[in-house]
Design a protein around this motif. Structure first.
Motif, mmCIF file in Angstrom:
data_model
loop_
_atom_site.group_PDB
_atom_site.id
_atom_site.type_symbol
_atom_site.label_atom_id
_atom_site.label_comp_id
_atom_site.label_asym_id
_atom_site.label_seq_id
_atom_site.Cartn_x
_atom_site.Cartn_y
_atom_site.Cartn_z
ATOM 1 N N ALA A 1 -0.031 5.135 -7.370
ATOM 2 C CA ALA A 1 -1.141 4.231 -7.469
ATOM 3 C C ALA A 1 -1.210 4.762 -8.780
ATOM 4 C CB ALA A 1 -1.745 6.341 -7.408
ATOM 5 N N ASP B 1 8.423 4.725 -0.399
ATOM 6 C CA ASP B 1 7.836 4.070 0.955
ATOM 7 C C ASP B 1 7.583 2.461 0.606
ATOM 8 O OD1 ASP B 1 6.574 6.548 2.023
ATOM 9 O OD2 ASP B 1 4.839 6.335 0.801
ATOM 10 N N THR C 1 0.885 -0.925 -0.327
ATOM 11 C CA THR C 1 -0.007 0.145 -0.052
ATOM 12 C C THR C 1 0.665 1.650 -0.059
ATOM 13 O OG1 THR C 1 0.109 -0.336 2.773
ATOM 14 C CG2 THR C 1 -1.983 -1.233 0.886
ATOM 15 N N ALA C 2 2.248 1.228 0.027
ATOM 16 C CA ALA C 2 3.042 2.361 -0.250
ATOM 17 C C ALA C 2 2.708 3.260 -1.456
ATOM 18 C CB ALA C 2 4.878 1.377 -0.745
ATOM 19 N N ALA C 3 2.941 4.519 -0.564
ATOM 20 C CA ALA C 3 2.226 5.540 -1.463
ATOM 21 C C ALA C 3 3.496 6.139 -2.976
ATOM 22 C CB ALA C 3 1.964 6.513 -0.842
ATOM 23 N N THR C 4 4.935 5.743 -2.405
ATOM 24 C CA THR C 4 5.245 6.446 -3.780
ATOM 25 C C THR C 4 6.939 5.273 -3.214
ATOM 26 O OG1 THR C 4 6.384 7.096 -1.056
ATOM 27 C CG2 THR C 4 5.472 8.709 -2.485
ATOM 28 N N PRO D 1 4.636 9.272 -7.253
ATOM 29 C CA PRO D 1 3.845 8.037 -6.844
ATOM 30 C C PRO D 1 3.473 6.830 -7.231
ATOM 31 C CG PRO D 1 2.751 9.798 -8.412
ATOM 32 C CD PRO D 1 4.685 10.153 -8.019
#
Lengths: 82, 147
Positions: free
Chosen positions: A68, A30, A24-27, A66
């Motif tokens: 996503a 992360d 679920t890392a955002a970047t 990011p």
């Protein structure tokens, strides 16, 4: 799920060329932090981020990018083509 | 504009002749060929070249598109090998075709500078006394600034 790829000495330190990571890392940074927390070999591979480059969906990117919607992240040393 | 990433040996002369053939508006063809060089200390058994399939072709095509936008080029060709290569073997070649030599030379140098540090290839020198990944040179990164 993200496909994470490793090349050159990064691949050698981690021990395989590719894995699927549930994250679920955002970047990218992360994701690196999550991987480093897993096992010492990730710690060894990611010890000095200035020695590494990252590609996101096969385009050269940066560690603050990011994640996503991203399908593929690759880590490798500076390229030595030509 | 074309890109070939392959393990197979290529023939520099045949590739150049095929690239140059039948081009009415072309007055200049420039080619560069990179060759596996032995270490200064000698004893290189082979050079192993790893690449990132998919990204490699995209990155090189992007560099060629930029070259065609910046210079008056009629065509360009990049061939880059991967796998285990011996001393003296060709690693890669770049060819540019233009009406005049200035554009052909400049675009070939631009392509080479970008291939060195923006195309995802990694070289490893393997010798009897050990194997070592070739480190990127600051000079290669500096070379990009002139463009």
């Amino acid at each position: 799920m993200i496909d994470v790829l490793y090349f050159a000495w990064v691949r050698e330190r981690i021990g395989f060329p590719k894995e699927r990571v549930e994250t679920t890392a955002a970047t990218v940074a992360d994701l690196v932090a999550e991987l480093k927390a897993r096992e010492p070999r990730y710690e060894a591979a990611f010890a000095d981020l200035t020695a590494l480059r990252v590609a996101v969906d096969q385009t050269l990117s940066t560690f603050d990018a990011p994640l996503a919607g991203v399908r593929e992240v690759a880590f490798f040393p500076p390229m030595t083509g030509g | 504009m074309s890109v070939r990433v392959q393990s197979a040996l290529f023939d520099i002369g045949a590739e150049t002749a095929a690239f140059a053939k039948g081009r009415a508006g072309v007055g200049a063809i420039v080619t560069f060929t990179g060759i596996v060089r032995d270490r200064a200390s000698g004893g290189l058994s082979r050079m192993e070249i790893e690449h990132y399939p998919g990204m490699t072709e995209r990155a090189i095509a992007g560099i060629e598109t930029e070259a065609i936008a910046r210079w008056h080029l009629i065509d360009s060709l990049v061939i880059h090998r991967y796998g285990a290569l011996g001393v003296g073997d060709p690693i890669m070649m770049v060819a540019t075709a233009a009406p005049h030599r200035g554009d052909a030379f400049a675009a070939a140098e631009f392509l080479m500078d970008y291939l060195k540090s923006r195309a995802p290839f990694w070289k490893k020198e393997v010798a009897a006394d050990g194997a070592e990944w070739v480190a990127a040179k600051d000079a290669d990164e500096d070379a990009l600034r002139r463009w």
